[in-house]
Structure formats: C-alpha cells, structure tokens
Motif scaffolding. Structure first.
Motif, PDB file in Angstrom:
ATOM      1  N   ILE A  26       0.862  -1.178   0.000  1.00 33.22           N
ATOM      2  CA  ILE A  26       0.000   0.000   0.000  1.00 33.22           C
ATOM      3  C   ILE A  26       0.895   1.223   0.000  1.00 33.22           C
ATOM      4  CG2 ILE A  26      -1.774   1.289   1.250  1.00 33.22           C
ATOM      5  CD1 ILE A  26      -2.712  -1.450   2.297  1.00 33.22           C
ATOM      6  N   ARG A  27       0.647   2.084  -0.968  1.00 31.05           N
ATOM      7  CA  ARG A  27       1.474   3.292  -1.077  1.00 31.05           C
ATOM      8  C   ARG A  27       0.619   4.505  -0.773  1.00 31.05           C
ATOM      9  NH1 ARG A  27       1.953   6.781  -5.921  1.00 31.05           N
ATOM     10  NH2 ARG A  27       3.579   8.273  -5.418  1.00 31.05           N
ATOM     11  N   VAL A  28       1.088   5.330   0.152  1.00 27.54           N
ATOM     12  CA  VAL A  28       0.397   6.601   0.404  1.00 27.54           C
ATOM     13  C   VAL A  28       1.309   7.737  -0.043  1.00 27.54           C
ATOM     14  CG1 VAL A  28      -0.923   5.705   2.374  1.00 27.54           C
ATOM     15  CG2 VAL A  28       1.251   6.832   2.776  1.00 27.54           C
ATOM     16  N   ASP A  76       7.116  12.815   0.697  1.00 24.49           N
ATOM     17  CA  ASP A  76       5.746  12.725   1.231  1.00 24.49           C
ATOM     18  C   ASP A  76       5.118  11.369   0.933  1.00 24.49           C
ATOM     19  OD1 ASP A  76       5.444  12.967  -1.499  1.00 24.49           O
ATOM     20  OD2 ASP A  76       3.682  14.265  -1.378  1.00 24.49           O
ATOM     21  N   GLU A  77       5.941  10.346   0.686  1.00 19.81           N
ATOM     22  CA  GLU A  77       5.352   9.043   0.366  1.00 19.81           C
ATOM     23  C   GLU A  77       5.840   7.933   1.286  1.00 19.81           C
ATOM     24  OE1 GLU A  77       6.953   8.331  -3.727  1.00 19.81           O
ATOM     25  OE2 GLU A  77       7.443   6.352  -2.937  1.00 19.81           O
ATOM     26  N   TYR A  78       4.996   6.915   1.428  1.00 26.14           N
ATOM     27  CA  TYR A  78       5.363   5.725   2.196  1.00 26.14           C
ATOM     28  C   TYR A  78       4.781   4.490   1.543  1.00 26.14           C
ATOM     29  CZ  TYR A  78       8.218   6.015   6.344  1.00 26.14           C
ATOM     30  OH  TYR A  78       9.291   6.090   7.190  1.00 26.14           O
ATOM     31  N   PHE A 129      -3.667  12.688   2.198  1.00 27.60           N
ATOM     32  CA  PHE A 129      -2.919  11.653   1.461  1.00 27.60           C
ATOM     33  C   PHE A 129      -3.865  10.836   0.605  1.00 27.60           C
ATOM     34  CE2 PHE A 129      -0.518  12.743   5.170  1.00 27.60           C
ATOM     35  CZ  PHE A 129       0.797  12.703   4.773  1.00 27.60           C
ATOM     36  N   ASP A 130      -3.367  10.387  -0.554  1.00 26.72           N
ATOM     37  CA  ASP A 130      -4.119   9.371  -1.283  1.00 26.72           C
ATOM     38  C   ASP A 130      -3.417   8.041  -1.052  1.00 26.72           C
ATOM     39  OD1 ASP A 130      -2.106   8.741  -3.252  1.00 26.72           O
ATOM     40  OD2 ASP A 130      -2.711  10.493  -4.410  1.00 26.72           O
ATOM     41  N   ALA A 131      -4.123   6.964  -1.337  1.00 27.77           N
ATOM     42  CA  ALA A 131      -3.503   5.649  -1.158  1.00 27.77           C
ATOM     43  C   ALA A 131      -3.932   4.724  -2.274  1.00 27.77           C
ATOM     44  CB  ALA A 131      -3.906   5.051   0.188  1.00 27.77           C
ATOM     45  N   ARG A 132      -3.050   3.796  -2.615  1.00 28.63           N
ATOM     46  CA  ARG A 132      -3.393   2.764  -3.592  1.00 28.63           C
ATOM     47  C   ARG A 132      -2.780   1.460  -3.127  1.00 28.63           C
ATOM     48  NH1 ARG A 132      -0.534   5.664  -8.414  1.00 28.63           N
ATOM     49  NH2 ARG A 132      -1.495   7.328  -7.218  1.00 28.63           N
ATOM     50  N   ALA A 133      -3.375   0.366  -3.578  1.00 29.06           N
ATOM     51  CA  ALA A 133      -2.816  -0.943  -3.245  1.00 29.06           C
ATOM     52  C   ALA A 133      -2.350  -1.593  -4.540  1.00 29.06           C
ATOM     53  CB  ALA A 133      -3.880  -1.807  -2.579  1.00 29.06           C
ATOM     54  N   ASP A 144      11.925  -5.213  -6.471  1.00 23.89           N
ATOM     55  CA  ASP A 144      12.141  -4.213  -7.529  1.00 23.89           C
ATOM     56  C   ASP A 144      11.308  -2.954  -7.264  1.00 23.89           C
ATOM     57  OD1 ASP A 144      13.956  -5.842  -8.732  1.00 23.89           O
ATOM     58  OD2 ASP A 144      12.614  -6.545 -10.329  1.00 23.89           O
ATOM     59  N   TYR A 145      10.118  -3.130  -6.718  1.00 23.80           N
ATOM     60  CA  TYR A 145       9.278  -1.969  -6.393  1.00 23.80           C
ATOM     61  C   TYR A 145       9.971  -1.105  -5.341  1.00 23.80           C
ATOM     62  CZ  TYR A 145       5.026   0.690  -5.230  1.00 23.80           C
ATOM     63  OH  TYR A 145       4.095   1.678  -5.009  1.00 23.80           O
ATOM     64  N   PHE A 146      10.449  -1.753  -4.252  1.00 22.14           N
ATOM     65  CA  PHE A 146      11.146  -1.004  -3.204  1.00 22.14           C
ATOM     66  C   PHE A 146      12.440  -0.383  -3.743  1.00 22.14           C
ATOM     67  CE2 PHE A 146       8.132  -3.153  -0.493  1.00 22.14           C
ATOM     68  CZ  PHE A 146       7.933  -2.258   0.545  1.00 22.14           C
ATOM     69  N   SER A 147      13.139  -1.129  -4.599  1.00 19.04           N
ATOM     70  CA  SER A 147      14.387  -0.598  -5.185  1.00 19.04           C
ATOM     71  C   SER A 147      14.102   0.642  -6.014  1.00 19.04           C
ATOM     72  CB  SER A 147      15.054  -1.648  -6.075  1.00 19.04           C
ATOM     73  OG  SER A 147      15.439  -2.763  -5.317  1.00 19.04           O
ATOM     74  N   TRP A 148      13.030   0.560  -6.786  1.00 21.69           N
ATOM     75  CA  TRP A 148      12.650   1.694  -7.637  1.00 21.69           C
ATOM     76  C   TRP A 148      12.468   2.953  -6.791  1.00 21.69           C
ATOM     77  CZ3 TRP A 148       7.078   3.180  -8.924  1.00 21.69           C
ATOM     78  CH2 TRP A 148       7.054   4.257  -9.813  1.00 21.69           C
ATOM     79  N   ARG A 149      11.766   2.823  -5.651  1.00 23.15           N
ATOM     80  CA  ARG A 149      11.524   3.994  -4.815  1.00 23.15           C
ATOM     81  C   ARG A 149      12.820   4.504  -4.177  1.00 23.15           C
ATOM     82  NH1 ARG A 149       9.089   5.886  -7.475  1.00 23.15           N
ATOM     83  NH2 ARG A 149       8.629   7.571  -6.053  1.00 23.15           N
ATOM     84  N   GLN A 150      13.728   3.568  -3.791  1.00 21.97           N
ATOM     85  CA  GLN A 150      14.976   4.039  -3.173  1.00 21.97           C
ATOM     86  C   GLN A 150      15.893   4.708  -4.203  1.00 21.97           C
ATOM     87  OE1 GLN A 150      17.730   1.355  -0.923  1.00 21.97           O
ATOM     88  NE2 GLN A 150      17.434   2.873   0.689  1.00 21.97           N
TER      89      GLN A 150
HETATM   90  P1  ATP Z   1      -3.509   9.874  -9.956  1.00 17.87           P
HETATM   91  O1  ATP Z   1      -3.033  10.367  -8.641  1.00 17.87           O
HETATM   92  O2  ATP Z   1      -4.581  10.744 -10.546  1.00 17.87           O
HETATM   93  O3  ATP Z   1      -3.896   8.423  -9.944  1.00 17.87           O
HETATM   94  P2  ATP Z   1      -0.888   9.327 -11.060  1.00 17.87           P
HETATM   95  O4  ATP Z   1      -0.964   7.971 -10.521  1.00 17.87           O
HETATM   96  O5  ATP Z   1      -0.359   9.450 -12.442  1.00 17.87           O
HETATM   97  O6  ATP Z   1      -2.312  10.035 -11.029  1.00 17.87           O
HETATM   98  P3  ATP Z   1       0.454  10.248  -8.647  1.00 17.87           P
HETATM   99  O7  ATP Z   1       0.818   8.868  -8.253  1.00 17.87           O
HETATM  100  O8  ATP Z   1      -0.489  10.994  -7.763  1.00 17.87           O
HETATM  101  O9  ATP Z   1      -0.048  10.310 -10.177  1.00 17.87           O
HETATM  102  O10 ATP Z   1       1.770  11.114  -8.847  1.00 17.87           O
HETATM  103  C1  ATP Z   1       2.684  11.463  -7.795  1.00 17.87           C
HETATM  104  C2  ATP Z   1       4.127  11.304  -8.225  1.00 17.87           C
HETATM  105  O11 ATP Z   1       4.592   9.986  -7.904  1.00 17.87           O
HETATM  106  C3  ATP Z   1       4.352  11.452  -9.722  1.00 17.87           C
HETATM  107  O12 ATP Z   1       5.468  12.286  -9.882  1.00 17.87           O
HETATM  108  C4  ATP Z   1       4.641  10.055 -10.252  1.00 17.87           C
HETATM  109  O13 ATP Z   1       5.672  10.041 -11.215  1.00 17.87           O
HETATM  110  C5  ATP Z   1       5.094   9.289  -9.038  1.00 17.87           C
HETATM  111  N1  ATP Z   1       4.527   7.937  -9.013  1.00 17.87           N
HETATM  112  C6  ATP Z   1       3.539   7.439  -9.780  1.00 17.87           C
HETATM  113  N2  ATP Z   1       3.248   6.183  -9.477  1.00 17.87           N
HETATM  114  C7  ATP Z   1       4.063   5.838  -8.457  1.00 17.87           C
HETATM  115  C8  ATP Z   1       4.221   4.680  -7.673  1.00 17.87           C
HETATM  116  N3  ATP Z   1       3.511   3.557  -7.863  1.00 17.87           N
HETATM  117  N4  ATP Z   1       5.124   4.713  -6.688  1.00 17.87           N
HETATM  118  C9  ATP Z   1       5.844   5.802  -6.486  1.00 17.87           C
HETATM  119  N5  ATP Z   1       5.749   6.931  -7.193  1.00 17.87           N
HETATM  120  C10 ATP Z   1       4.875   6.971  -8.178  1.00 17.87           C
END
Ligand code: ATP
Ligand code: ATP
Ligand code: MG
Ligand code: MG
Length: 265
Positions: A26-28, A76-78, A129-133, A144-150
């Motif tokens: 879950i990413r916020v 601002d993300e976790y 904050f918004d969140a997605r799973a 790879d997901y965690f690596s991408w963020r680091q």
């Molecule tokens: P929305 O919020 O409308 O769904 P989006 O997914 O394209 O649109 P956000 O995720 O809100 O946009 O964008 C915030 C920033 O995080 C952007 O600069 C984007 O490149 C980056 N980003 C997008 N997806 C991810 C992810 N899964 N993990 C980390 N960073 C991301």
C-alpha cells in the motif's frame, strides 16, 4: 439489519478482494506537498523535522497493524508491505486504502503538533494523502518496487542537494542552477558538489540519501503454513511483540533481505 424493500441497493456495491497469496503493497502519497511544504516553510532541499513527522506517523501505522512487515518512505510518500498471507479487512481493497490514507493523515497531524508546535496546521492547507494498493506476485517484483523507490529517493536527493547548494553557496538564481545542471549525470553532480560547493555527497546524512525503512524484526522465522490453532496464536503473539526498528539503509542490495527472510516468506 432490518429488512426493507430498499435493501436491494446493497447489490450495487462492488468489492475488489486483492488476490490471495500475493504481496500487497500500500502506497500513500501526500496531496500537493510541493505547495504544503512552501506554505509551512520547509527547509530546502530536506526539512528534517518534516521527515521526522512522516516517519513517526508511519511508525505508528506499522505498530498498529502487525500484518505490516516493513515500510519504506521518503519525501511525502510511504510504502507498506503486508504479509503475503495476511487477511486484514479480508483483503478488501477499498477498506485497505481508505484506512491507510486516513491513519496517515491523523497520525501526521498528531506528530506535526508535537514537532511543529510553532506552526499550527491551518484549515486551508491540510496534509491529506491518497492511497493505492498494488499486488505483486513474487519476491523479485516486491524487491524491484522497493528498489525503484529508493533509487528515486537517491536521484531526487542528489539533484536537489546540487540545485540548492549552487543557489546557497555559489549565489546562482534558480534558473541559473537549473541550466547548470541540465544534462549532467550523477558523477557530474558529485563532482560539481565537491569542486564548486565543497560538499562530499558521501558525507550527507543517510536519511536524506537512502530514505527511511521501518521493519519488524523477529529472532527466528515465523512459520506460516499448516498451523494448528495454538501455533497460530503463538505466531500472532510473536508478531505483536516483535521489535519495530527504524533504519536508513540500502534495500536494493541482497543483504537487507537475506538478513530478514521473513519479509518475503
Ligand atoms: P492519480 O493520482 O490521478 O492516480 P498518477 O498515478 O499518475 O495520477 P500520482 O501517483 O499521484 O499520479 O503522482 C505522484 C508522483 O509519484 C508522480 O510524480 C509520479 O511520477 C510518481 N509515481 C507514480 N506512481 C508511483 C508509484 N507507484 N510509486 C511511487 N511513485 C509513483
Ligand atoms: P501530488 O499531489 O501529485 O503528489 P506533490 O506536490 O505532493 O503532488 P510529489 O511528487 O509528491 O508532489 O512531491 C512532494 C514534494 O513535497 C517534493 O517535491 C518536495 O517539494 C516536498 N517535500 C516533501 N517532503 C519534504 C521535506 N521533508 N523537505 C522538503 N520538501 C519536502
Ligand atoms: Mg505528493
Ligand atoms: Mg511524493
């Protein structure tokens, strides 16, 4: 619940049960934190107090939900990694994302009030904050997901450190600094920081370069399959009692994961 002729409306609800036996992350992410950070006058490029607020809010979430194995955050993300076999909210996506986004907001405000007693939150600029799973099918894709963020944390921090150093130490304007860095690669930025600003990037604080990892530490691997009721209770107790640590370390290399085999079960 009372039966009535209106009850049929319940059938319109749709629920996404996240795929069983997969790793849920879950990413916020803070909404409009670029503006939020200028409104509350964050220090650039890294406001350590604001990072502390994010990290403590995330720590409170990890402690609240023993199903969280680890979390990683920057800016601002976790990201929160749940146990592969976890059944939190029956894996209902909407429940999970709304709960995580709300807990982040509430804990953020509570921690903010402790850290920034001098700058109360105003109604016009709330830290929402918004969140997605996202579900990942195997250990490699989670890593790879965690690596991408680091990597993202590192690239942003190197750029921002160079950008703000050129402004503060070399008296450039924002536009000049931007032009100066145009087309440079990492090694160029390291060199610019060293020769023009007298900064050795390697000596910058780890929390800025690597972000923050919050991890549940166990003494031994917790069994997860074919458990009797007694064993289940014991494992659940161990999970609740496990120490939660905050680190600023490399999570791209194998070491971090090899030392903690329970993370990816
Ligand atoms: P929305 O919020 O409308 O769904 P989006 O997914 O394209 O649109 P956000 O995720 O809100 O946009 O964008 C915030 C920033 O995080 C952007 O600069 C984007 O490149 C980056 N980003 C997008 N997806 C991810 C992810 N899964 N993990 C980390 N960073 C991301
Ligand atoms: P969105 O709503 O699409 O996520 P955003 O303005 O929040 O937009 P992000 O890509 O999420 O954009 O970036 C967050 C921004 O918040 C960073 O670019 C930075 O300007 C600011 N920020 C967050 N934390 C800090 C901090 N600790 N110190 C300084 N600036 C910060
Ligand atoms: Mg944001
Ligand atoms: Mg962000």
């Amino acid at each position: 619940m009372a039966n009535s002729r209106f009850e049929y409306v319940k059938q319109f609800e749709r629920e996404n049960f996240l795929l069983p036996q997969t790793h849920i992350v879950i990413r916020v992410d803070g909404k409009g934190f670029h503006k939020f950070s200028s409104h509350y006058e964050f220090e650039k490029p890294n406001d350590i107090r604001a990072l502390n607020v994010m990290n403590r809010a995330a720590l409170a979430i990890v402690k609240q939900f023993p199903d969280i194995q680890m979390a990683y955050g920057d800016s601002d993300e976790y990201l929160f990694l749940l146990r592969r076999t976890c059944d939190l909210f029956e894996r209902r996506e909407m429940k999970l994302v709304s709960t995580f986004a709300l807990f982040m907001l509430v804990y953020y405000v509570m921690e903010w009030n402790l850290e920034f007693a001098d700058k109360p939150i105003v109604m016009e600029r709330l830290p929402t904050f918004d969140a997605r799973a996202v579900v990942y099918p195997n250990a490699q894709t989670v890593r790879d997901y965690f690596s991408w963020r680091q990597v993202d944390c590192h690239i942003n921090n190197l750029y921002n450190t160079s950008f703000w150093s050129l402004i503060e130490k070399c008296g450039m304007t924002g536009q000049e600094a931007e032009n100066f860095l145009l087309g440079t690669v990492s090694s160029d930025k390291n060199e610019i920081l060293f020769s023009k600003c007298g900064i050795n990037y390697n000596n910058e604080p780890e929390i800025f370069k690597k972000g923050t990892v919050i991890v549940r530490e166990y003494q031994e691997l917790q069994p997860t399959t074919d458990l009797s009721e007694r064993q289940k209770q014991r494992v659940s107790k161990a999970r609740k009692k496990a120490q939660v640590k905050t680190l600023h370390v490399d999570i791209i290399k194998d070491t971090f994961w090899e030392e903690r085999p329970w993370l990816l079960e």
